[in-house]
Each structure stands twice: as structure tokens, then as C-alpha cells.
Design an enzyme around this catalytic site. Structure first.
Site, PDB file in Angstrom:
ATOM      1  N   ASN A 185       0.821  -1.176  -0.093  1.00 42.29           N
ATOM      2  CA  ASN A 185       0.089  -0.031   0.113  1.00 42.29           C
ATOM      3  C   ASN A 185       0.906   1.075   0.159  1.00 42.29           C
ATOM      4  O   ASN A 185       0.627   2.210  -0.718  1.00 42.29           O
ATOM      5  CB  ASN A 185      -1.162   0.162   1.161  1.00 42.29           C
ATOM      6  CG  ASN A 185      -1.962  -1.203   0.997  1.00 42.29           C
ATOM      7  OD1 ASN A 185      -2.155  -1.748   0.069  1.00 42.29           O
ATOM      8  ND2 ASN A 185      -2.655  -1.343   2.282  1.00 42.29           N
ATOM      9  N   THR A 206     -16.670  37.976 -30.643  1.00 41.29           N
ATOM     10  CA  THR A 206     -17.343  37.576 -29.199  1.00 41.29           C
ATOM     11  C   THR A 206     -18.839  37.121 -29.941  1.00 41.29           C
ATOM     12  O   THR A 206     -19.131  37.528 -31.145  1.00 41.29           O
ATOM     13  CB  THR A 206     -17.889  39.149 -28.687  1.00 41.29           C
ATOM     14  OG1 THR A 206     -18.586  39.815 -29.209  1.00 41.29           O
ATOM     15  CG2 THR A 206     -16.767  39.677 -27.955  1.00 41.29           C
ATOM     16  N   HIS A 207     -19.647  36.336 -29.222  1.00 48.83           N
ATOM     17  CA  HIS A 207     -20.752  35.332 -29.861  1.00 48.83           C
ATOM     18  C   HIS A 207     -20.388  34.597 -31.116  1.00 48.83           C
ATOM     19  O   HIS A 207     -21.277  34.768 -31.944  1.00 48.83           O
ATOM     20  CB  HIS A 207     -21.826  36.363 -29.772  1.00 48.83           C
ATOM     21  CG  HIS A 207     -21.971  37.351 -28.688  1.00 48.83           C
ATOM     22  ND1 HIS A 207     -22.939  36.834 -27.627  1.00 48.83           N
ATOM     23  CD2 HIS A 207     -21.602  38.391 -28.149  1.00 48.83           C
ATOM     24  CE1 HIS A 207     -22.965  37.607 -26.632  1.00 48.83           C
ATOM     25  NE2 HIS A 207     -22.054  38.846 -26.861  1.00 48.83           N
ATOM     26  N   SER A 261      -9.955  12.433 -47.652  1.00 48.85           N
ATOM     27  CA  SER A 261     -11.045  11.631 -47.571  1.00 48.85           C
ATOM     28  C   SER A 261     -11.010  10.433 -48.542  1.00 48.85           C
ATOM     29  O   SER A 261     -10.284  10.492 -49.592  1.00 48.85           O
ATOM     30  CB  SER A 261     -12.365  12.170 -48.025  1.00 48.85           C
ATOM     31  OG  SER A 261     -13.408  11.429 -48.459  1.00 48.85           O
ATOM     32  N   LYS A 265     -11.217  16.523 -50.467  1.00 42.73           N
ATOM     33  CA  LYS A 265     -11.132  17.117 -48.723  1.00 42.73           C
ATOM     34  C   LYS A 265      -9.763  17.355 -48.350  1.00 42.73           C
ATOM     35  O   LYS A 265      -8.882  16.463 -48.661  1.00 42.73           O
ATOM     36  CB  LYS A 265     -12.007  15.941 -48.025  1.00 42.73           C
ATOM     37  CG  LYS A 265     -13.601  15.801 -48.324  1.00 42.73           C
ATOM     38  CD  LYS A 265     -14.093  16.942 -47.945  1.00 42.73           C
ATOM     39  CE  LYS A 265     -14.070  17.040 -46.433  1.00 42.73           C
ATOM     40  NZ  LYS A 265     -15.323  17.594 -45.526  1.00 42.73           N
ATOM     41  N   ASN A 301      -8.943  17.696 -44.342  1.00 46.90           N
ATOM     42  CA  ASN A 301      -9.862  17.987 -43.097  1.00 46.90           C
ATOM     43  C   ASN A 301      -8.728  18.032 -41.914  1.00 46.90           C
ATOM     44  O   ASN A 301      -7.509  17.718 -41.809  1.00 46.90           O
ATOM     45  CB  ASN A 301     -10.446  16.516 -42.637  1.00 46.90           C
ATOM     46  CG  ASN A 301     -11.270  16.155 -43.813  1.00 46.90           C
ATOM     47  OD1 ASN A 301     -12.088  17.211 -44.339  1.00 46.90           O
ATOM     48  ND2 ASN A 301     -11.677  14.900 -44.313  1.00 46.90           N
ATOM     49  N   GLU A 329      -9.406  18.009 -34.504  1.00 45.81           N
ATOM     50  CA  GLU A 329     -10.325  17.703 -34.199  1.00 45.81           C
ATOM     51  C   GLU A 329     -10.074  16.423 -33.193  1.00 45.81           C
ATOM     52  O   GLU A 329     -10.972  16.186 -32.221  1.00 45.81           O
ATOM     53  CB  GLU A 329     -11.124  16.764 -35.374  1.00 45.81           C
ATOM     54  CG  GLU A 329     -11.570  17.783 -36.303  1.00 45.81           C
ATOM     55  CD  GLU A 329     -12.003  17.122 -37.579  1.00 45.81           C
ATOM     56  OE1 GLU A 329     -13.185  16.992 -37.957  1.00 45.81           O
ATOM     57  OE2 GLU A 329     -11.133  16.506 -38.413  1.00 45.81           O
ATOM     58  N   TYR A 368      -6.706   1.536   2.912  1.00 46.47           N
ATOM     59  CA  TYR A 368      -6.548   0.944   1.460  1.00 46.47           C
ATOM     60  C   TYR A 368      -7.848   0.364   1.179  1.00 46.47           C
ATOM     61  O   TYR A 368      -7.942  -0.430   1.904  1.00 46.47           O
ATOM     62  CB  TYR A 368      -5.153   0.153   1.323  1.00 46.47           C
ATOM     63  CG  TYR A 368      -5.235  -0.242  -0.259  1.00 46.47           C
ATOM     64  CD1 TYR A 368      -4.441   0.535  -1.048  1.00 46.47           C
ATOM     65  CD2 TYR A 368      -5.529  -1.456  -0.620  1.00 46.47           C
ATOM     66  CE1 TYR A 368      -4.348   0.252  -2.458  1.00 46.47           C
ATOM     67  CE2 TYR A 368      -5.428  -1.864  -1.708  1.00 46.47           C
ATOM     68  CZ  TYR A 368      -4.867  -1.292  -2.976  1.00 46.47           C
ATOM     69  OH  TYR A 368      -4.937  -1.507  -4.166  1.00 46.47           O
ATOM     70  N   GLN A 425      -6.760   0.957  -7.044  1.00 48.45           N
ATOM     71  CA  GLN A 425      -5.895   0.619  -8.211  1.00 48.45           C
ATOM     72  C   GLN A 425      -6.682   1.246  -9.485  1.00 48.45           C
ATOM     73  O   GLN A 425      -5.641   1.608 -10.308  1.00 48.45           O
ATOM     74  CB  GLN A 425      -5.802  -0.838  -8.381  1.00 48.45           C
ATOM     75  CG  GLN A 425      -5.338  -1.472  -9.277  1.00 48.45           C
ATOM     76  CD  GLN A 425      -5.279  -2.784  -9.162  1.00 48.45           C
ATOM     77  OE1 GLN A 425      -4.273  -3.783  -8.624  1.00 48.45           O
ATOM     78  NE2 GLN A 425      -6.273  -3.570 -10.237  1.00 48.45           N
TER      79      GLN A 425
HETATM   80  N1  ARG Z   1      -1.830  -3.185  -7.495  1.00 48.29           N
HETATM   81  C1  ARG Z   1      -2.389  -2.547  -6.373  1.00 48.29           C
HETATM   82  C2  ARG Z   1      -2.467  -0.979  -6.663  1.00 48.29           C
HETATM   83  O1  ARG Z   1      -2.220  -0.641  -7.662  1.00 48.29           O
HETATM   84  C3  ARG Z   1      -0.979  -2.354  -5.293  1.00 48.29           C
HETATM   85  C4  ARG Z   1      -1.315  -2.479  -3.846  1.00 48.29           C
HETATM   86  C5  ARG Z   1      -2.079  -3.737  -3.453  1.00 48.29           C
HETATM   87  N2  ARG Z   1      -2.554  -3.835  -2.097  1.00 48.29           N
HETATM   88  C6  ARG Z   1      -3.255  -4.671  -1.628  1.00 48.29           C
HETATM   89  N3  ARG Z   1      -3.133  -4.911  -0.513  1.00 48.29           N
HETATM   90  N4  ARG Z   1      -3.776  -5.488  -2.434  1.00 48.29           N
HETATM   91  O2  ARG Z   1      -3.165  -0.303  -5.563  1.00 48.29           O
END
Ligand code: ARG
Length: 454
Positions: free
Chosen positions: A109, A152-153, A273, A279, A281, A286, A313, A318
Site C-alpha cells: 500500500n 464575441t458571440h 477523404s 477534402k 480535413n 479535431e 487502502y 488501483q
Molecule cells: N496493485 C495495487 C494497486 O495498484 C497495489 C497495492 C495492493 N495492495 C493490496 N493490499 N492488495 O493499488
């Protein structure tokens, strides 16, 4: 599975695939950060006596050889080990059995937080540099100078200059740069040591890992640190969403101006095109407009993941990885292609003059000149409005009308002129930001190189 102890069955392959197949692709971009972050962690474990000196040296050596043999492109992470963190640990443990100690006093974590902070740090710098390059492209454009239409507008408003128009973009991009650099300060704090949720009872040294990895400081409260996953991501995504709104606005304006024939988009940035031979483009513009919404969806994605998420966590987090990586890389891609296109734009001065005449763009200047002669502005406005109406009836522009009796010939010529010297700007992109970003990049790189060298 490194966490297999309390299980009597492995997850079925579909679970592994569902949880981790997409994520492990994104983790490719984290290989270097994960390994270099592990070197700092292991050095800290050695320094504090949590692991023995020889163990520290062995693991560090293994990590360095892993870094030298594996990179974002060559490193195929194995799904069976779930993520980059466990892939690196497996690779290291294959080199030295001491690898089994490298995860002491750490959780995935705080490890993933660390990897992502390093990813964001480098990519904020990359993004900043792309903004500076885009500013420079407008600096180049401004040198062409010439007259330009302000709307403007979406209707003709007043004549301006190309340098004034370019300068407005440059000035506005400074705000994006400043926002990014502010966010950078918050990203540049060491999250390592937060553990799974509540830090660790090992005598770790968080300032030491911060110093080794070039972080400005330590994010102090461990629970807050874990909870802040997704917050930095959302902040950056908010910043790029605002930035992309401008970029998309520029794209739209250029599409529109080119449709009216006032600007020619260089052929190298257009496509044709398959059916209609006539064309040409403006695809690049875009697609920039279209990708803006992708970046902005990435922002909502990150926000949405965090909405209502309780402390600690949660695997939902993820998902913020895709959002931030997509948001940053998409934005950089758009800035970089736009920066190439801008200096080659051709502003057709004849067409622009015609557009201004057809829109009676000098009307405000005439009214102001009249008011300066003592006519109340409201009356001046009324008289010029009538003049415009007359011109419309006769099918002529303001340049071709008879002067008001109050004006000398020269004064009238000035009033109906399309040139606006007060709006001529010398656009100079301040070199300060570019240098600051280069220096910061070099500083981080040096910290990483120090870890890999020793
Ligand atoms: N792949 C996880 C993430 O990106 C890593 C952390 C995982 N931790 C756990 N306790 N499962 O968050």
C-alpha cells in the site's frame, strides 16, 4: 503467492486475470520506480539495523542488476505474481535469498503510493516542459505579426493583432504551469513508511528514504498518507482538465478560422477523404478536441473512485492508476502535436481584412474617437450604429464611408484603420520555468543515479 499462508486454495485464474491483467500492463511504467524505491527502502533497513549490512548489500546489488537488465520495454511482468511489487521481489529473491527480507517494514500500500508519487513527479515535469514548448510555439507565431479578428458571440468584434492573440495564450499557459508546480510540492512528499495503514513498529527512518529518493519532505501521518492515494491524482487531473479546455478551445478556434479561410492549417497536419477527392480535413485539431473529453473523464474517474470511500487502502484505488496515466499522457500528446502545428499556421491577411470590414470591426474605435471630441458616448454609439446600418444597406465597409464632419481626414483614417498598435505585443517566453523544470529533473535523476551507482 506471497500472501498464501492463510489460504488453502489459490485464486482461480479468472480472478487473477480480472483483478490484475490490466493493472500489470500499467505497472510496466512503474518498474524502474519500484526497483529504485526498493533500493532506498533496503538501504534504510540496513542503516537502521533492521536487516544486516551484508543482507542490505546483497539485496541492493540484486536490485541494481535487475534495473540494468529490465526496463519498461523489455520487462515482461508476470501475471502470476500479481503486480510490479511482487514481480520485483521474486526477481530479487531469485538472485539472493536475502530478497525475502526486502519487504520488512513495508506494505504494497505504501509501496504503490511511492511508485505513483515518483511517476507523477517525473510526468509533472514532462507536462510542464510540454507547456513551455507550446508557449514557445506561440512566441514564434507572434513574430509573424499582422492583423487578427477578435470575436464575441462568434461574430466579428474588433481588430486585434496576431501577437496580442498569441500573447493571450502564453499568459494563460503560465497559470497552468503555476498550478502544476503547486501540485508538485504536494506530490513530492515521501509516503514510504505509511505501511499498510498504521505505519510500523520497526524503527524505520522515513527522512532517510525521503532524502535518498529526492523528496522534499515526509508525509507525516501514516493514515492520512494511505488515504491520500487518489488525491494527488485527482488534483493533477483537475489541472490537466482545465488545461485541456484551453487546448481544445484553441483547436476549435483554428478549425473555425480555417473553415472561414482566415487561417491555413499546414497540409502536413491534415488528412484527406477516402471517397471525396476534394477534402483536406483538420484531423489533428479535431482529435485534440475529442481527446479533451478523455482527459476530463479521467478526472471524473479518479474523483468517482474516491467518492464515499472509507479510510484505509481499498482495491478500488488501483483504478486511479489508469486515470492518472491516461490523463497525463493524453495531455502531453495533445500539447506536443499542437506545438508542432502552431508556428506553421498561415494567417491570410487579405481574408482577415475582408472579414473585419464585413463585420464593421472599427465601429467601437470610431465611437470612442467621436466621444473623445466631446460627443457623449451614448450619442456616439447611436451615430456609429446608424453608419453601420447605412454601410450594410450600401454593401460597403466602414473604410469606404465618408468621414464624420468632426474628423480631419487623418483622424478618420486612423479611426477606420484595422491596425492596432496598442495591441502589438512582444511575446517572450520566460526562460525561468523551463530551467526550473530542467533543474528539478536533473536533481531527481541524480538521486536515482546515486542509488543505482552504489
Ligand atoms: N496493485 C495495487 C494497486 O495498484 C497495489 C497495492 C495492493 N495492495 C493490496 N493490499 N492488495 O493499488
Amino acid at each position: 503467492m506471497m500472501w498464501g499462508g492463510r489460504f488453502d486454495k489459490k485464486p482461480i485464474s479468472e480472478v487473477l486475470k480480472f483483478n490484475s491483467a490490466e493493472n500489470i500492463e500499467l505497472d510496466q511504467h512503474l518498474i524502474f520506480y519500484d526497483a529504485v524505491g526498493s533500493i532506498a527502502h533496503v538501504k534504510m533497513l540496513g542503516k537502521t539495523g533492521i536487516i544486516k549490512k551484508e543482507e542490505c548489500e546483497d539485496i541492493t546489488r540484486a536490485l541494481i542488476s535487475f534495473i540494468k537488465s529490465t526496463n519498461e520495454k523489455t520487462g515482461a511482468l508476470k501475471l502470476e505474481y500479481e503486480d510490479v511489487h511482487m514481480n520485483v521481489e521474486v526477481a530479487v529473491t531469485a538472485i539472493t535469498p536475502h530478497g525475502k527480507k526486502m519487504h520488512t517494514a513495508r506494505s504494497r500500500n505504501d509501496q504503490v503510493l511511492l511508485d505513483m508519487r515518483m511517476y507523477m513527479r517525473s510526468n509533472i515535469i514532462a507536462l510542464g516542459k510540454s507547456i513551455v514548448e507550446l508557449q514557445k510555439s506561440f512566441e514564434t507565431l507572434a513574430k509573424k505579426d499582422g492583423v487578427m479578428v477578435a470575436y464575441t458571440h462568434t461574430r466579428v468584434a474588433q481588430p486585434i493583432t496576431l501577437s496580442f492573440w498569441s500573447d493571450s495564450v502564453v499568459k494563460s499557459l503560465y497559470r497552468d504551469l503555476e498550478r502544476l508546480l503547486q501540485a508538485y510540492k504536494r506530490v513530492n512528499q515521501n509516503p514510504l513508511g505509511a505501511g499498510a495503514i498504521a505505519g510500523t513498529s520497526w524503527p524505520i527512518d522515513r527522512n532517510y528514504t525521503a532524502k535518498l529518493l529526492g523528496f522534499e519532505g515526509v508525509q507525516e501521518n501514516e493514515l492520512d498518507t494511505i488515504n491520500s492515494r487518489g488525491e494527488c491524482e485527482s488534483e493533477i487531473l483537475a489541472i490537466v482538465s482545465i488545461l485541456m479546455n484551453k487546448v481544445s478551445g484553441i483547436a476549435e478556434e483554428l478549425i473555425w478560422l480555417s473553415q472561414k479561410g482566415l487561417v491555413q492549417i499546414p497540409a502536413e497536419f491534415c488528412t484527406g477523404s477516402s471517397m471525396m477527392p476534394n477534402k483536406k480535413n483538420p484531423d489533428v485539431l479535431e482529435i485534440i478536441r475529442g481527446r479533451t473529453v478523455r482527459v476530463q473523464s479521467n478526472f471524473y474517474h479518479a474523483l468517482g473512485v474516491k467518492k464515499g470511500l472509507m479510510t484505509g487502502y481499498n482495491s478500488d484505488l488501483q483504478e486511479t492508476k489508469y486515470a492518472i496515466m491516461s490523463g497525463i499522457q493524453t495531455t502531453i500528446g495533445c500539447l506536443d502535436i499542437l506545438q508542432k502545428l502552431i508556428p506553421d499556421l498561415v494567417f491570410d491577411q487579405k481574408e482577415i481584412a475582408t472579414e473585419l470590414e464585413k463585420g464593421y470591426a472599427q465601429a467601437t474605435e470610431i465611437a470612442d474617437s467621436l466621444a473623445r471630441k466631446g460627443v457623449p458616448f451614448r450619442e456616439a454609439h447611436e451615430r456609429v450604429g446608424k453608419l453601420v446600418k447605412d454601410c450594410e444597406g450600401q454593401g460597403i465597409g466602414l473604410s469606404n464611408t465618408a468621414a464624420f464632419p468632426e474628423f480631419s481626414r487623418k483622424e478618420w483614417e486612423d479611426a477606420v484603420s484595422l491596425k492596432r498598435s496598442r495591441l502589438e505585443r512582444k511575446v517572450v517566453v520566460d526562460k525561468g520555468y523551463g530551467k526550473m523544470l530542467d533543474d528539478e529533473e536533473a536533481r531527481i535523476e541524480k538521486a536515482y543515479q546515486n542509488l543505482i551507482a552504489k
